[in-house]
Design a protein around this motif. Structure first.
Motif, PDB file in Angstrom:
ATOM      1  N   LEU A   1       0.814  -1.209   0.164  1.00 47.64           N
ATOM      2  CA  LEU A   1      -0.006   0.132  -0.062  1.00 47.64           C
ATOM      3  C   LEU A   1       0.689   1.258   0.000  1.00 47.64           C
ATOM      4  O   LEU A   1       2.055   1.183   0.496  1.00 47.64           O
ATOM      5  CB  LEU A   1      -0.900   0.041   1.241  1.00 47.64           C
ATOM      6  CG  LEU A   1      -1.927  -1.052   1.345  1.00 47.64           C
ATOM      7  CD1 LEU A   1      -2.577  -0.866   2.679  1.00 47.64           C
ATOM      8  CD2 LEU A   1      -2.666  -1.417   0.328  1.00 47.64           C
ATOM      9  N   THR A   2       0.141   2.420  -0.498  1.00 51.92           N
ATOM     10  CA  THR A   2       0.912   3.695  -0.542  1.00 51.92           C
ATOM     11  C   THR A   2       0.906   4.232   1.173  1.00 51.92           C
ATOM     12  O   THR A   2       0.033   3.590   1.819  1.00 51.92           O
ATOM     13  CB  THR A   2       0.355   4.597  -1.585  1.00 51.92           C
ATOM     14  OG1 THR A   2      -0.972   4.900  -0.969  1.00 51.92           O
ATOM     15  CG2 THR A   2       0.301   4.296  -2.754  1.00 51.92           C
ATOM     16  N   TRP A   3       1.758   5.201   1.348  1.00 46.47           N
ATOM     17  CA  TRP A   3       1.594   5.855   2.777  1.00 46.47           C
ATOM     18  C   TRP A   3       0.137   6.321   2.888  1.00 46.47           C
ATOM     19  O   TRP A   3      -0.343   6.132   3.977  1.00 46.47           O
ATOM     20  CB  TRP A   3       2.792   6.867   2.817  1.00 46.47           C
ATOM     21  CG  TRP A   3       3.903   6.131   3.227  1.00 46.47           C
ATOM     22  CD1 TRP A   3       5.142   6.246   2.640  1.00 46.47           C
ATOM     23  CD2 TRP A   3       4.298   5.439   4.428  1.00 46.47           C
ATOM     24  NE1 TRP A   3       6.163   5.589   2.994  1.00 46.47           N
ATOM     25  CE2 TRP A   3       5.745   5.164   4.166  1.00 46.47           C
ATOM     26  CE3 TRP A   3       3.570   4.634   5.404  1.00 46.47           C
ATOM     27  CZ2 TRP A   3       6.453   4.035   5.005  1.00 46.47           C
ATOM     28  CZ3 TRP A   3       4.329   3.885   6.398  1.00 46.47           C
ATOM     29  CH2 TRP A   3       5.634   3.513   6.160  1.00 46.47           C
ATOM     30  N   ASN A   4      -0.465   6.768   1.871  1.00 48.92           N
ATOM     31  CA  ASN A   4      -1.600   7.419   2.041  1.00 48.92           C
ATOM     32  C   ASN A   4      -2.739   6.292   2.206  1.00 48.92           C
ATOM     33  O   ASN A   4      -3.697   6.564   3.201  1.00 48.92           O
ATOM     34  CB  ASN A   4      -2.178   8.304   0.720  1.00 48.92           C
ATOM     35  CG  ASN A   4      -3.517   9.003   0.823  1.00 48.92           C
ATOM     36  OD1 ASN A   4      -3.953   9.478   1.843  1.00 48.92           O
ATOM     37  ND2 ASN A   4      -4.140   8.771  -0.175  1.00 48.92           N
ATOM     38  N   GLN A   5      -2.796   5.003   1.608  1.00 47.49           N
ATOM     39  CA  GLN A   5      -3.509   4.059   1.807  1.00 47.49           C
ATOM     40  C   GLN A   5      -3.297   3.579   3.060  1.00 47.49           C
ATOM     41  O   GLN A   5      -4.263   3.096   3.907  1.00 47.49           O
ATOM     42  CB  GLN A   5      -3.370   2.801   0.748  1.00 47.49           C
ATOM     43  CG  GLN A   5      -3.852   3.291  -0.703  1.00 47.49           C
ATOM     44  CD  GLN A   5      -3.208   2.358  -1.726  1.00 47.49           C
ATOM     45  OE1 GLN A   5      -2.344   1.935  -1.449  1.00 47.49           O
ATOM     46  NE2 GLN A   5      -3.919   2.101  -2.747  1.00 47.49           N
TER      47      GLN A   5
ATOM     48  N   ASP B   1       1.763  11.898   5.719  1.00 49.07           N
ATOM     49  CA  ASP B   1       2.925  12.332   6.153  1.00 49.07           C
ATOM     50  C   ASP B   1       3.521  11.613   7.586  1.00 49.07           C
ATOM     51  O   ASP B   1       4.507  11.558   7.854  1.00 49.07           O
ATOM     52  CB  ASP B   1       3.036  13.761   6.055  1.00 49.07           C
ATOM     53  CG  ASP B   1       2.997  14.392   4.881  1.00 49.07           C
ATOM     54  OD1 ASP B   1       3.618  13.889   3.837  1.00 49.07           O
ATOM     55  OD2 ASP B   1       2.774  15.499   4.530  1.00 49.07           O
ATOM     56  N   GLY B   2       2.198  11.458   8.427  1.00 50.40           N
ATOM     57  CA  GLY B   2       2.485  10.973   9.728  1.00 50.40           C
ATOM     58  C   GLY B   2       2.751   9.583   9.395  1.00 50.40           C
ATOM     59  O   GLY B   2       3.844   9.421  10.480  1.00 50.40           O
ATOM     60  N   CYS B   3       2.292   8.966   8.918  1.00 47.36           N
ATOM     61  CA  CYS B   3       2.715   7.457   8.770  1.00 47.36           C
ATOM     62  C   CYS B   3       4.133   7.421   8.189  1.00 47.36           C
ATOM     63  O   CYS B   3       5.095   6.674   8.529  1.00 47.36           O
ATOM     64  CB  CYS B   3       1.731   6.674   7.713  1.00 47.36           C
ATOM     65  SG  CYS B   3       0.302   6.469   8.696  1.00 47.36           S
TER      66      CYS B   3
ATOM     67  N   GLY C   1       7.533   5.864  10.264  1.00 51.50           N
ATOM     68  CA  GLY C   1       8.360   5.047   9.602  1.00 51.50           C
ATOM     69  C   GLY C   1       9.953   5.496   9.822  1.00 51.50           C
ATOM     70  O   GLY C   1      10.904   4.684  10.097  1.00 51.50           O
ATOM     71  N   ASN C   2       9.971   6.659   9.323  1.00 55.52           N
ATOM     72  CA  ASN C   2      11.404   7.108   9.077  1.00 55.52           C
ATOM     73  C   ASN C   2      12.029   7.195  10.490  1.00 55.52           C
ATOM     74  O   ASN C   2      13.343   7.172  10.739  1.00 55.52           O
ATOM     75  CB  ASN C   2      11.304   8.635   8.349  1.00 55.52           C
ATOM     76  CG  ASN C   2      11.105   8.370   6.782  1.00 55.52           C
ATOM     77  OD1 ASN C   2      11.319   7.504   6.294  1.00 55.52           O
ATOM     78  ND2 ASN C   2      10.818   9.498   6.292  1.00 55.52           N
TER      79      ASN C   2
END
Length: 158
Positions: free
Chosen positions: A115-119, A138-140, A144-145
Motif C-alpha cells: 500500500l502507499t503511505w496514503n492508503q 505524512d504522519g505514517c 517509519g522514518n
C-alpha cells in the motif's frame, strides 16, 4: 536484519511485475507470428507451367528465437518468485521483530501488502477509529522514518 530487507522485497516485487509484463509481450508476439506472419502464394509449374501450387511460408528462425526467449523469461520468473518467497519470509520476520505494534501494522501494510503511505493512513484510521488517534500520509511516513533513524542511527527516507 535491517530495512534493506524491506527495500529488497519491494524491489523484487517490481522486478517480477516487469518480468511478467515482458512474458506477456513475448507471448503476444508469438501469437502474432503464428496467426499473421504466414506468407501464402500460388506458383505455376509442372506440365509446362500449367499446374498451380499453393505455397506457404513461416518465419521459422524468428519464431524459434522468440520461443527460446519466452522459455528463458519463464525460467527467470520462476527463479525470481522463489527468491521473493525467501525475501518475503525475511521481511515478515523483520517486521515481527519490531516491538511497537503500531509500526508493525504500518510496515506490514506498506511493505508486505504494497500500500502507499496514503492508503496506510486510511487503513490505520479505520482500524483505530475508536481511539482519538488520527493518521495522515505524512504522519505514517514520518513514523517509519523515525523508527529507522532510531534503530539504524541514520536518516532514512522511504
Amino acid at each position: 536484519m535491517k530495512k534493506s530487507v524491506l527495500i529488497e522485497y519491494c524491489d523484487m516485487q517490481v522486478e517480477i511485475k516487469e518480468l511478467k509484463r515482458l512474458i506477456k509481450t513475448t507471448e503476444e508476439k508469438i501469437i502474432k507470428l503464428e496467426e499473421k506472419e504466414r506468407t501464402r502464394d500460388v506458383v505455376s509449374g509442372g506440365a509446362g507451367g500449367t499446374q498451380h501450387f499453393k505455397v506457404e511460408g513461416f518465419p521459422v528462425p524468428e519464431y524459434a528465437k522468440v520461443k527460446r526467449l519466452l522459455i528463458s523469461r519463464r525460467e527467470r520468473l520462476k527463479m525470481k518468485e522463489e527468491e521473493l518467497l525467501e525475501i518475503t519470509n525475511q521481511a515478515e520476520k523483520y517486521i515481527e521483530s519490531i516491538k511497537k505494534s503500531e509500526i508493525r501494522i504500518m510496515f506490514r501494510m506498506r511493505y508486505v501488502e504494497g500500500l502507499t503511505w496514503n492508503q496506510v493512513a486510511h487503513q490505520m484510521n479505520e482500524m483505530f477509529s475508536r481511539t482519538k488517534r488520527t493518521y495522515t500520509e505524512d504522519g505514517c511516513r514520518m513514523k517509519g522514518n523515525r523508527f529507522f533513524k532510531e534503530t539504524e542511527g541514520h536518516k532514512v527516507s522511504l
